[in-house]
Motif scaffolding. Structure first.
Motif, short mmCIF file in Angstrom:
data_model
loop_
_atom_site.label_atom_id
_atom_site.label_comp_id
_atom_site.label_asym_id
_atom_site.label_seq_id
_atom_site.Cartn_x
_atom_site.Cartn_y
_atom_site.Cartn_z
N ASP A 75 11.51 -2.89 -23.05
CA ASP A 75 11.18 -4.14 -23.75
C ASP A 75 11.29 -3.94 -25.26
O ASP A 75 11.93 -4.74 -25.96
N GLU A 79 14.24 -5.48 -27.79
CA GLU A 79 13.95 -6.40 -28.89
C GLU A 79 14.46 -5.84 -30.21
O GLU A 79 14.99 -6.59 -31.04
N GLU A 98 8.50 -11.38 -28.58
CA GLU A 98 7.30 -11.08 -27.81
C GLU A 98 6.70 -9.73 -28.20
O GLU A 98 5.48 -9.59 -28.28
N GLU A 99 7.54 -8.74 -28.45
CA GLU A 99 7.03 -7.38 -28.66
C GLU A 99 6.78 -7.06 -30.12
O GLU A 99 5.84 -6.33 -30.43
N ASP A 115 12.68 -13.13 -26.06
CA ASP A 115 11.96 -12.40 -25.02
C ASP A 115 12.92 -11.35 -24.48
O ASP A 115 13.87 -11.67 -23.76
N ASP A 118 11.99 -10.92 -19.85
CA ASP A 118 11.07 -11.86 -19.22
C ASP A 118 11.01 -11.50 -17.75
O ASP A 118 12.03 -11.53 -17.05
N TRP A 246 8.46 -17.68 -26.69
CA TRP A 246 9.57 -16.87 -26.18
C TRP A 246 9.79 -17.06 -24.68
O TRP A 246 10.87 -16.77 -24.17
N ASP A 247 8.78 -17.57 -23.96
CA ASP A 247 8.94 -17.81 -22.53
C ASP A 247 9.74 -19.09 -22.25
O ASP A 247 10.47 -19.16 -21.26
#
Length: 302
Positions: A75, A79, A98-99, A115, A118, A246-247
């Motif tokens: 993840d 990113e 997200e991260e 994301d 996901d 981000w989702d």
């Protein structure tokens, strides 16, 4: 529908999103057998049958909000890769991921919403339902979005006002349209659940009341893919509480451009506020949203 500012290079943003998301997806695809060992799918695809151990991947998983909310080194690596590629292409743009975070305030210029994986739990377990999601937003509204189904190597994309499409890798783009369903009791509905126990209890109560009123429920485990499934007709509706930008930023645009009625949280919201995200085929939109209202499901679940 929001109108596209003609000064915004939407086609350029869309092309960047496709290239960056596909490169990121290729990285995720390579890293999975290295971190967690081969799955039958990864072996078929030609990946190494043996996991690769390095000093940097001895402990590939940590947690975030709860012990059941994981993040892997893939993840964070992915990113970083996406941010690097976006900076090379458009160095002045902001990025929200997200991260690695980003400003909660919505900027006036272009902001990329990322994301990197996901469906991280699916990624860890080898369930072939996880995606790279990347959207370009202006004033909090998505104008271009791409979701790559990593395991299946399927790419979904859309531009605001330009329609939605799907392609197998670099193959031809096929336009997407929602199913022509017109009765809620025949609807196949996707949903997802949060990580906190109290929210899960509330979500479970909603599902228990909804289930007798629809065809069936699906829980895929990746909201971006759920939204694309509404667009492709693989499901008729998706709803979920507690998604962050981000989702839904890319998948929500793809669903809307495929004809779905889409409800998203405020662009500066986060998962802990518990807002609902909905995408539903137009023929059942009023009935389905009314049903959610009857169940009290349109209210935030904090």
């Amino acid at each position: 529908m929001e109108h596209v500012d003609q000064t915004i290079p939407v086609d350029e943003l869309a092309a960047i999103a496709v290239d960056v998301a596909q490169e990121a997806a290729a990285h995720v695809r390579r890293r999975r057998p290295e971190l967690f060992g081969a799955t039958p799918q990864s072996t078929v695809d030609g990946a190494s049958a043996n996991p690769v151990s390095t000093a940097s991947t001895v402990n590939p998983v940590s947690t975030k909000s709860t012990e059941t909310d994981p993040v892997t080194v893939a993840d964070t690596e992915t990113e970083r890769l996406i941010r690097q590629l976006l900076h090379e292409a458009r160095p002045a743009d902001e990025v929200l991921g997200e991260e690695h975070g980003g400003s909660r305030a919505v900027p006036s210029g272009v902001r990329w919403v990322v994301d990197p994986i996901d469906g991280t739990v699916n990624f860890m377990y080898g369930v072939p339902a996880y995606a790279v999601s990347l959207a370009a937003q202006v004033d909090g509204h998505s104008v271009a979005g791409v979701v790559v189904d990593v395991a299946r190597e399927v790419v979904y994309g859309a531009t605001l006002g330009g329609g939605a499409w799907v392609a197998d890798g670099d193959g031809p783009r096929v336009p997407l349209r929602c199913n022509p369903v017109d009765r809620v009791e025949l609807a196949l509905v996707a949903t997802g659940f949060g990580y906190a126990a109290d929210r899960r209890r509330a979500q479970g109560r909603i599902v228990a009341e909804l289930l007798p009123k629809v065809r069936d429920i699906r829980r895929i485990g990746a909201a971006a893919l759920d939204l694309c499934m509404v667009a492709s007709g693989a499901v008729d509706a998706h709803y979920e509480h507690g998604l962050s930008p981000w989702d839904w930023a890319a998948g929500g645009l793809i669903a809307a451009e495929a004809g779905a009625v889409v409800v998203t949280p405020p662009p500066d919201s986060r998962a802990d506020e518990g807002h609902i995200t909905v995408a539903v085929a137009p023929g059942i939109a009023d009935e389905f949203l009314g049903l959610l209202d009857e169940l009290g499901a349109r209210e935030p679940l904090v």
